[in-house]
Design an enzyme around this catalytic site. Structure first.
Site, PDB file in Angstrom:
ATOM      1  N   HIS A  93       0.828  -1.206   0.000  1.00  0.00           N
ATOM      2  CA  HIS A  93       0.000   0.000   0.000  1.00  0.00           C
ATOM      3  C   HIS A  93       0.867   1.263   0.000  1.00  0.00           C
ATOM      4  CE1 HIS A  93      -3.655   2.361   1.079  1.00  0.00           C
ATOM      5  NE2 HIS A  93      -2.771   3.111   1.728  1.00  0.00           N
ATOM      6  N   GLU A  94       1.810   1.327   0.945  1.00  0.00           N
ATOM      7  CA  GLU A  94       2.620   2.535   1.086  1.00  0.00           C
ATOM      8  C   GLU A  94       3.545   2.757  -0.108  1.00  0.00           C
ATOM      9  OE1 GLU A  94       1.827   4.610   3.269  1.00  0.00           O
ATOM     10  OE2 GLU A  94       0.546   3.290   4.452  1.00  0.00           O
ATOM     11  N   HIS A  97       1.889   4.626  -2.778  1.00  0.00           N
ATOM     12  CA  HIS A  97       1.895   6.076  -2.591  1.00  0.00           C
ATOM     13  C   HIS A  97       3.200   6.695  -3.087  1.00  0.00           C
ATOM     14  CE1 HIS A  97      -1.888   6.117  -0.623  1.00  0.00           C
ATOM     15  NE2 HIS A  97      -1.494   5.610   0.539  1.00  0.00           N
ATOM     16  N   HIS A 103      -5.443   6.912  -2.698  1.00  0.00           N
ATOM     17  CA  HIS A 103      -6.351   5.869  -2.226  1.00  0.00           C
ATOM     18  C   HIS A 103      -7.390   5.531  -3.282  1.00  0.00           C
ATOM     19  CE1 HIS A 103      -5.313   6.891   2.199  1.00  0.00           C
ATOM     20  NE2 HIS A 103      -4.598   5.866   1.765  1.00  0.00           N
TER      21      HIS A 103
END
Length: 264
Positions: A93-94, A97, A103
């Site tokens: 997930h990170e 980014h 998101h």
């Protein structure tokens, strides 16, 4: 923390490999921070980036988009009880980014803001997003837009509540104004068969050089005489000149004596 260095490096490796498998990005491990585009570290509480951790629970990690002085930085909360599976999922997930992804509104996406142990792989929406930013993995594939919105400037935070961080940057480039290729027209009226430079037309409304339209020669046609629509003009004319400002018509019969007529 409860996780050893080997498992941390392995989790980072497998997370990057998942993103590499669906994008044109490639990764290799660097041993010196100054050479790395992405930096992953465990930190506690206040750690001088304005995004303090809160101890065990709630906020697990945060990362910064690929711009500014903190670009490519991933911070993991040291106080969490990490294991290999949870670390790999959060890293997926990170790292998204750090590539520029925000998101997702797709709850099956690894970029969905709620932490769910059932999602541990990139899905089609994640693939669409990374290809939208970096190009197609398969050059013959069709580019599909992701279902998410552009990112804001603040770094997204992984936490167990829904956030509204969008995915892609808001475009600021304005549509260019297309200027005329050849500038303003400078073509003069076509030359007539006789010089008309000294036509006695007086300007109105203070215009010193009223525009004059030169009409082509009018030939008399017995089936369509000129007298009905222009009762003041003889049937046989050589040329007619009209001023669009004064509304004066100068007509030339078959002699060189000109006449001036105004039509309302």
């Amino acid at each position: 923390m409860k996780i050893n260095t080997t498992d941390v490096r392995t989790a980072i490796y497998h997370s990057l490999q998942q993103w590499q498998s669906v994008s044109l990005l490639t990764f290799k491990e660097e041993y010196y921070d100054e050479n790395a585009d992405i930096k992953v570290s465990f930190v506690k509480g206040k750690h001088n980036d304005g995004w303090d951790f809160d101890g065990k629970g709630r906020i697990l990690a945060h990362a910064f988009f690929p711009s500014g002085s903190m670009r490519g930085v991933v911070h993991l909360d040291y106080d969490e009880d990490w294991d290999f599976a949870s670390l790999k999922q959060v890293l997926l997930h990170e790292l998204g980014h750090t590539f520029g992804l925000g998101h997702s509104s797709d709850n099956k996406s690894i970029m969905f803001p709620w932490n769910s142990s059932s999602v541990d792989n990139v899905n089609q929406d994640d693939k669409n997003g990374i290809e939208w930013l970096y190009g197609l993995k398969n050059k013959w594939a069709k580019l599909s837009p992701p279902v998410t919105k552009p990112p804001v400037t603040k770094p997204p935070v992984t936490k167990p509540i829904l956030t509204t961080v969008p995915r892609f940057p808001v475009p600021t480039t304005q549509v260019p104004i297309i200027q005329p290729r050849f500038g303003n027209p400078t073509t003069h009226s076509p030359t007539t068969r006789h010089p008309l430079q000294k036509i006695p037309i007086q300007p109105r409304f203070g215009h010193s050089n009223p525009p004059i339209r030169y009409n082509p020669p009018i030939r008399y046609n017995p089936k369509h005489p000129l007298s009905p629509p222009f009762k003041s003009i003889p049937n046989s004319l050589l040329n007619v000149v009209n001023s669009s400002i004064t509304n004066l018509y100068v007509y030339f019969p078959n002699t060189w004596n000109s006449s001036i007529i105004k039509f309302n």
